[in-house]
Motif scaffolding. Structure first.
Motif, PDB file in Angstrom:
ATOM      1  N   PRO A 155       0.798  -1.228   0.000  1.00  0.00           N
ATOM      2  CA  PRO A 155       0.000   0.000   0.000  1.00  0.00           C
ATOM      3  C   PRO A 155       0.834   1.283   0.000  1.00  0.00           C
ATOM      4  O   PRO A 155       0.464   2.275  -0.628  1.00  0.00           O
ATOM      5  N   GLU A 156       1.962   1.261   0.692  1.00  0.00           N
ATOM      6  CA  GLU A 156       2.838   2.428   0.756  1.00  0.00           C
ATOM      7  C   GLU A 156       3.388   2.835  -0.611  1.00  0.00           C
ATOM      8  O   GLU A 156       3.696   3.999  -0.841  1.00  0.00           O
ATOM      9  N   ASN A 157       3.512   1.864  -1.500  1.00  0.00           N
ATOM     10  CA  ASN A 157       4.102   2.137  -2.809  1.00  0.00           C
ATOM     11  C   ASN A 157       3.068   2.277  -3.919  1.00  0.00           C
ATOM     12  O   ASN A 157       3.376   2.135  -5.091  1.00  0.00           O
ATOM     13  N   ILE A 158       1.839   2.552  -3.523  1.00  0.00           N
ATOM     14  CA  ILE A 158       0.804   2.871  -4.502  1.00  0.00           C
ATOM     15  C   ILE A 158       0.227   4.223  -4.100  1.00  0.00           C
ATOM     16  O   ILE A 158      -0.226   4.401  -2.968  1.00  0.00           O
ATOM     17  N   VAL A 241       4.344   3.130  -7.649  1.00  0.00           N
ATOM     18  CA  VAL A 241       5.584   3.922  -7.529  1.00  0.00           C
ATOM     19  C   VAL A 241       6.695   3.100  -6.890  1.00  0.00           C
ATOM     20  O   VAL A 241       6.504   1.940  -6.541  1.00  0.00           O
ATOM     21  N   ASP A 242       7.835   3.732  -6.700  1.00  0.00           N
ATOM     22  CA  ASP A 242       9.006   3.172  -6.022  1.00  0.00           C
ATOM     23  C   ASP A 242       9.597   1.962  -6.725  1.00  0.00           C
ATOM     24  O   ASP A 242       9.364   0.816  -6.346  1.00  0.00           O
ATOM     25  N   PHE A 243      10.398   2.246  -7.735  1.00  0.00           N
ATOM     26  CA  PHE A 243      11.047   1.176  -8.497  1.00  0.00           C
ATOM     27  C   PHE A 243      12.452   0.870  -7.985  1.00  0.00           C
ATOM     28  O   PHE A 243      13.258   0.263  -8.669  1.00  0.00           O
TER      29      PHE A 243
HETATM   30 MG    MG Z   1       9.058   3.353  -0.733  1.00  0.00          MG
END
Ligand code: MG
Ligand code: ADP
Length: 423
Positions: A155-158, A241-243
């Motif tokens: 969830p943190e990376n969406i 996000v966050d790749f």
């Molecule tokens: Mg992150």
């Protein structure tokens, strides 16, 4: 951490890339970076400026991330694939060294914040559905078109798509109040932050109450969750996000991937992995959106470690792991005996997903079954049997408008690809 090799300290109004970008306020941070809202003087848009720590290993990680983000941007000129867009990248020299910087489109709050904002109560399934469509659109693009594994989906990376221009509409962009003028209000203590603080205290108390894995299952089935917030009017479109942990499927470099709670069984057992690890994390994320609870929250206990607890929790939900799979990984011997039983956790309390949704989360039976029918195949212990993101996008559950409306699914299906896209 603001030292040599570490984060770059930023003040409001600092200029980057020869004055093109002007820092406005901090948006967030991760292990390797801080992320700032910045004003792009060339395009007159707000952007997110991700400033990496300067030490060599962080710089290398950033170069890798930029490579993946660039590939994602190149393959999606229309920007409809629900993946964060890289706008620019450059180096910035500061007192702590050279920092690689990524300029990204500015998005709203993360789904983790949305879950917290909703007081960990879970959202309506119609909202979960919209979010799932976006995530699956993003994953299908990464997997099938690019050959990329995200490896840290959670969830943190969406992030929610921010559709409101922060300069024009000072009230909200996603959920976070935005400053009225570009400069100013640098602490930006939002209502969200205050709510989060309260929630943290409450979560701590709750965690203290339910320690020990056997107890937790019973202890958690208490009251149905009340007091959801009204999320009407919040646009459920979002982007992946966050790749920073992403990789090419044919050039993997890490054995241990993914954040603990979203980690697939084949990663724990080290039996080799591919795209389907993202699908596992996706299912965990969808459950968390619907219920407000993590699907698997393993803890080490008396005589067993976190990994073994994690495997036990998976089997309690999904049934016994087939022996061949259980004993097939490089680390299988650490957890399973030769019969395919866990070595230290002998008694499992089975609680299948549909029952869990009905008994503990008080979902109506039909809704619970439909949702479980959607999620369970994605959590097949055999990675190659899991449906792909593309196949999931065809699942009837994603197209249910109301809980029992299964009419005209065919008609709805034909629209799905279009509706599934993010912009
Ligand atoms: Mg992150
Ligand atoms: P890390 O790789 O260090 O974890 P992330 O890319 O996950 O960095 O970014 C850290 C945090 O910054 C995110 O959780 C989010 O709160 C915020 N953030 C990142 N990218 C954006 C963006 N494009 N728009 C708005 N906020 C962002």
């Amino acid at each position: 951490a603001y030292r040599k090799g570490g984060y770059h300290a930023v003040r409001i109004g600092d200029q980057f890339a020869g004055g093109r970008y002007i820092a406005q306020r901090k948006l967030g941070w991760g292990q390797f970076s801080t992320v700032w809202l910045a004003y792009d003087t060339r395009t007159s848009n707000y952007v997110a400026l991700k400033i990496q720590k300067s030490a060599l290993q962080f710089a290398q990680a950033a170069l890798h991330e930029i490579e993946l983000l660039q590939a994602a941007a190149d393959g999606d000129p229309e920007n409809t694939k629900c993946v964060i867009r890289l706008i620019d990248d450059f180096k910035h020299a500061g007192p702590n060294g050279q920092h690689l910087c990524m300029v990204l489109e500015f998005l709203g709050d993360s789904l983790l914040r949305l879950i917290k904002y909703n007081r960990y109560k879970g959202m309506e399934l119609s909202k979960v559905r919209e979010i799932c469509k976006c995530i699956l659109t993003g994953l299908d693009y990464l997997h099938r078109e690019l050959g990329m594994i995200h490896s840290d989906l959670k969830p943190e990376n969406i992030l929610l798509c921010s559709t409101i221009d922060p300069a024009k509409d000072p009230i909200r962009s996603g959920l976070t109040p935005i400053l009225e003028k570009p400069e100013g209000n640098q602490n930006g203590t939002s209502t969200m932050n205050l709510i989060e603080k309260k929630l943290k205290r409450r979560a701590k108390k709750a965690a203290a109450k339910i320690s020990g894995r056997r107890v937790s299952i019973v202890g958690l089935s208490e009251t149905p969750k009340k007091n959801k917030r009204n999320l009407d009017g919040i646009d459920m479109r979002c982007k992946v996000v966050d790749f920073g942990n992403g990789c090419w499927a044919d050039n993997k470099f890490a054995e241990e991937i993914q954040t603990r709670q979203y980690r697939a069984p084949e990663v724990i057992l080290q039996s080799g992995y591919s795209y389907s690890v993202d699908m596992w994390s996706f299912a965990c994320t969808a459950f968390e959106l619907a219920t407000g609870d993590m699907l698997f929250a393993p803890k080490e206990g008396n005589g067993y470690g976190e990994d073994e607890d994690h495997l036990a929790l998976m089997m309690e939900l999904l049934g016994k792991m087939p022996r061949k799979i259980a004993i097939g990984g490089a680390r299988s011997k650490d957890y399973f005996d030769r019969h395919g039983d866990l070595k230290r956790i002998r008694r499992l309390k089975y609680w299948p997903l549909d029952r869990l949704l009905i008994d503990k989360y008080k979902l109506p039976e039909a809704e619970a079954r439909e949702f479980a029918d959607f999620l369970c195949p994605i959590m097949d212990f055999a990675p190659e049997k899991r449906p792909t993101a593309q196949q999931c996008l065809q699942h009837p559950w994603l197209n249910l408008r109301t809980q029992n409306n299964e009419d005209d699914i065919e008609g709805q299906m034909s629209n799905m690809q279009i509706k599934g896209s993010c912009s």
